[in-house]
Design a protein around this motif. Structure first.
Motif, PDB file in Angstrom:
ATOM      1  N   ASP A  25      -6.175  -3.039   4.571  1.00  0.00           N
ATOM      2  CA  ASP A  25      -5.034  -3.512   4.465  1.00  0.00           C
ATOM      3  C   ASP A  25      -4.266  -3.314   5.594  1.00  0.00           C
ATOM      4  OD1 ASP A  25      -4.565  -0.586   5.538  1.00  0.00           O
ATOM      5  OD2 ASP A  25      -4.002   0.561   3.494  1.00  0.00           O
TER       6      ASP A  25
ATOM      7  N   ARG B 240      -9.594  -0.789   2.035  1.00  0.00           N
ATOM      8  CA  ARG B 240      -9.176  -0.817   0.560  1.00  0.00           C
ATOM      9  C   ARG B 240     -10.110  -1.175  -0.139  1.00  0.00           C
ATOM     10  NH1 ARG B 240      -4.630  -5.795  -0.270  1.00  0.00           N
ATOM     11  NH2 ARG B 240      -4.248  -5.727  -2.378  1.00  0.00           N
TER      12      ARG B 240
ATOM     13  N   HIS C  89       0.588  -1.364  -0.487  1.00  0.00           N
ATOM     14  CA  HIS C  89      -0.090   0.196  -0.249  1.00  0.00           C
ATOM     15  C   HIS C  89       0.822   1.103  -0.152  1.00  0.00           C
ATOM     16  CE1 HIS C  89       0.538   0.922   4.382  1.00  0.00           C
ATOM     17  NE2 HIS C  89       0.757  -0.414   4.353  1.00  0.00           N
TER      18      HIS C  89
END
Length: 812
Positions: free
Chosen positions: A537, A543, A381
């Motif tokens: 995440d 996410r 990420h």
């Protein structure tokens, strides 16, 4: 040098972006990384780049990236002990209209959120910054004191020195020739031997599409990019520029006339003019003009004739430009993605492969791009939500024809304002609903959603449907009265909207339920039911969001936003075991939402379904004799059903629903209604910048379940502390415009948050915004929202749902 036989990461491409990626990886401790460059570093687009370094960007993620990069550059020479000609000159941007001034006000607000100062200027103040220009026809402008220019080769070599100092390896004159995959690892082939690695990065600049072809056998796709021909030229030395520089001890500030579409800056004692012309040209796009195997340190022939209008306009703006001849012209290749934003992130469909290419402003963005791509590789990420640059934002519709048409449009409108109701016309109708012709015949004004054409609003005879009518920041365009009518039709009767293009995945097979439990933060629905599921995440940030429809113990349909198709499919494929079948059925089914207070009565005319089943149920039934799935849910917040029909049956189903007496409504009306309900949109309100708990999604988190889903530890830690910020709904004093994304929110003169989405709610009769605020701001507090430079009073609401807060209508 001897080429290593293995590495953790191999980066293909030695321009500023690839070298920055190596620098950031090595500095973070990932020293076992190798960069391959076919020629010398900077041999592609980097060496001939103008090197302009603005902070200005209308896109929040891109501005974050540029801000970080320019901060890095200002200290890089001292950090690595390498000289860099970096001139922080400041820059003026000129506005010929009030609309442009409004854009500048918005960007000034974005900059302030990041701690950057940009000043709105009068014409006289602009001239005080840049004394050689004419200002009589200007509305005003913007001053950015941290703008400037840098030597592209020097900054790349400085990053390279820093990367080597931290253990990174750079192999020059080492062309990569292909890739293969063995035992879960990548093998990158070169003329000097193979390198096995865990991760590979395509940072090949204008060669990125060719490198991308190597990954097609491994799940990749044709890279959606086009190479454009970009020109700028340098004049001979201008005595007045030399005299001013010597008198003031610095260079003249840069000038950007964005309405005329060019930049103008000092280079030594000459001027550098770089237009983005409407009559632009792509390169290497025809059968008789193919990209050469090596175009290192080369340029195209001069073509100044196509710049004639821009040169004349610039000479009228800065008469000194016309006093000297042309010293040198640069006409070189520059890569363009369809929207002009770079491709940074996971390569769609390919494990452990990443992209960092298609930079139209590669020098300004190179420093930040290295940070972003290194975070993708190391953590999965990024610090900032970078969806606007994610390669997965384009799916199968972005073929070569699409990419070329959009690149020509984007380059020719490089400095264009992106108005909230404007749809760019190039390369439309890529993916059509079976109902498309009927929608258009009914007055549908269409918008593109991941290539799918959906109706934004329905015009009536006499309405202004011209593109020019949409070139406004205002809410009250020709669509406004129709939106209101569409919302009222749903509220008081029943409406239908064709939602073609929902991303839809079938997930089934032994162990599917347990695998999903280990991926999502909350609970799965019971068989015959549906609910929302969220994937976090490792930080516990949002996410993605999906609707989960459960058909059997291990049989699910997962649905998500149209634009999330490749993004979410990658998540499922990466996390679910091979024993679970995952099938993308996005093109196989069309969804139609039938909703409104009378929707049950009207739908009963054409279906044999049991319409007494409760909210969040689903069932198989028929409509007009065609098999459908009915899901008892409505994003509009009214009684309603999603009707899911096979694409081959969708036109007959839609005709029957319309024939029963429903009124068509569009995406604008749906957006208004969902904001009234406090429903959130992916990559609008649901951003990876925020955690699930901050976003108010704690009810979709089950920390007591045994599965160790991604982000569980982080969410558990966050849950034990008071929140520092929270998502709220605001009622805003209405003005002429809705608050734009990231509009600042103030309390007692101090910035306390930002708006994520906004619209006028026609059922509640209020302007509404969904915002993220400091948790110290209580319910009922009076705040101010900055809308294009104007502050509007607002009140923090105790409930995110402003319409039918007890859900009596949706459960009726």
């Amino acid at each position: 040098m001897t080429l290593p036989s293995s590495a953790r990461v191999v980066i293909i491409g030695g321009g500023v972006v690839g070298v920055s990626a190596l620098y950031h990886l090595a500095k973070a401790g990932w020293s076992d990384c190798v960069l391959l460059e076919k020629n010398e570093l900077t041999a592609g687009s980097t060496w001939h780049a103008a090197g302009n370094c603005p902070n200005f960007a209308a896109n929040y993620g891109v501005m974050n990236m540029q801000r970080y990069g320019l901060e890095l550059y200002r200290g890089l020479a001292a950090e690595v002990d390498y000289p860099i000609n970096y001139h922080v000159t400041g820059a003026v941007r000129l506005a010929h209209s009030h609309k442009r001034m409004m854009e500048f006000e918005r960007v000034r607000g974005l900059a302030a959120h990041m701690g950057l100062q940009m000043d709105i200027c009068t014409p006289d103040e602009l001239q005080a910054h840049m004394p050689f220009m004419e200002t009589h026809d200007l509305e005003g402008g913007l001053w950015d004191p941290l703008d400037g220019d840098i030597d592209p080769s020097q900054v790349t070599q400085a990053l390279a020195k820093g990367a080597r100092a931290h253990g990174g390896t750079i192999a020059r004159f080492t062309p990569a020739t292909g890739v293969s995959r063995q035992n879960g690892e990548w093998v990158v082939h070169t003329e000097k031997g193979d390198i096995r690695c865990e991760y590979v990065v395509n940072a090949a600049g204008y060669y990125a599409a060719r490198v991308g072809d190597w990954f097609i056998p491994h799940g990749g796709r044709d890279v959606p990019m086009t190479v454009m021909s970009h020109q700028y030229f340098l004049t001979e030395a201008i005595p007045e520029i030399k005299a001013w520089t010597e008198a003031n001890g610095r260079k003249v500030p840069m000038l950007r006339d964005v309405d005329s579409s060019y930049y103008l800056r000092q280079d030594t004692y000459s001027l550098n003019l770089g237009p983005y012309e409407r009559n632009c040209q792509a390169a290497w796009v025809t059968a008789d003009d193919q990209m050469p195997e090596d175009f290192s340190f080369q340029l195209y022939p001069d073509d100044l004739d196509r710049l004639e209008w821009y040169i004349e306009d610039a000479m009228a703006r800065v008469p000194l430009l016309g006093t000297q001849g042309v010293q040198r012209n640069i006409n070189g290749p520059i890569p363009y993605a369809p929207d002009g934003l770079p491709m940074i992130g996971p390569m769609p469909g390919v494990p452990n492969a990443f992209e960092a290419h298609s930079f139209t402003f590669g020098i300004a963005q190179g420093g930040g791009a290295g940070k972003v791509i290194s975070e993708w590789i190391m953590h999965g990420h990024t610090e900032w939500d970078m969806w606007s640059c994610d390669p997965r934002r384009y799916t199968g519709h972005a073929d070569a024809h699409f990419s070329l048409g959009k690149a020509l449009e984007t380059y020719g409108h490089e400095y264009a304002m992106h108005f909230p109701h404007h749809e760019w016309p190039a390369e439309r109708n890529k993916k059509l609903s079976p109902n498309h012709e009927r929608l258009v015949a009914d007055g549908g004004q269409m918008g593109a959603y991941n290539g799918w054409e959906r109706a934004n609003w329905f015009a009536k005879p006499g309405d202004d449907t011209s593109e020019e009518a949409t070139l406004t920041w205002d809410r009250n365009g020709p669509w406004e009265v129709r939106m209101r009518e569409e919302v009222e039709a749903v509220r008081d009767g029943a409406g239908v909207i064709d939602l073609c293009g929902f991303s839809r995945f079938s997930v089934s097979g032994a162990g599917a339920a347990e695998a999903l439990r280990g991926l999502v933060t909350g609970a799965l629905p019971k068989v015959g039911r549906m609910n929302l599921i969220y994937i976090a995440d490792t930080r516990g940030h949002v996410r993605t969001e999906m609707s989960c429809i459960r058909h059997g113990e291990d049989d699910f349909t997962l649905m998500t936003a149209a634009v999330a198709q490749w993004h979410d499919f990658d998540i499922l494929r990466a996390h679910l075991p091979d024993s679970v079948s995952i099938t993308d059925r996005s093109a196989d089914v069309v969804a139609m939402l039938v909703t409104g207070s009378k929707s049950r009565d009207l739908l009963a005319k054409v279906t044999d379904a049991d319409l007494s089943l409760g909210w969040l149920s689903h069932q198989q039934a028929t409509v007009a004799g065609k098999p459908v799935m009915l899901a008892r849910v409505s994003f509009a917040g009214e009684l309603g059903w999603e009707v899911h029909a096979a694409t081959s049956d969708a036109a007959e189903v839609y005709d029957a629903i319309r024939g029963a007496g429903t009124v068509p409504f569009g995406m604008y009306a749906l957006n208004s209604m969902r904001i009234e309900k406090g429903y959130l949109t992916w990559k609008g309100d649901l951003s990876s910048d925020y955690s699930l708990l901050e976003t108010g999604l704690g009810r979709f988190v089950k920390l007591d379940k045994p599965q160790d889903f991604p982000g569980k530890a982080a969410i558990a830690e966050e849950a034990g502390k008071p929140l520092t910020r929270r998502m709220v709904t605001l009622i805003v004093e209405p003005g002429q415009q809705d608050a734009p994304y990231m509009a600042a929110v103030f309390a007692d003169g101090t910035r306390v948050g930002e708006v994520l989405s906004a619209a006028y709610g026609y059922r509640v009769g209020e302007a509404i915004a969904i915002a993220m605020l400091d948790a110290t701001v209580p319910d009922g507090a009076t705040v101010e929202v900055e809308v294009y430079g104007q502050r509007h009073g607002a009140t923090v609401q105790p409930n995110s749902c402003l319409w039918d807060a007890d859900n009596a209508r949706i459960r009726a």
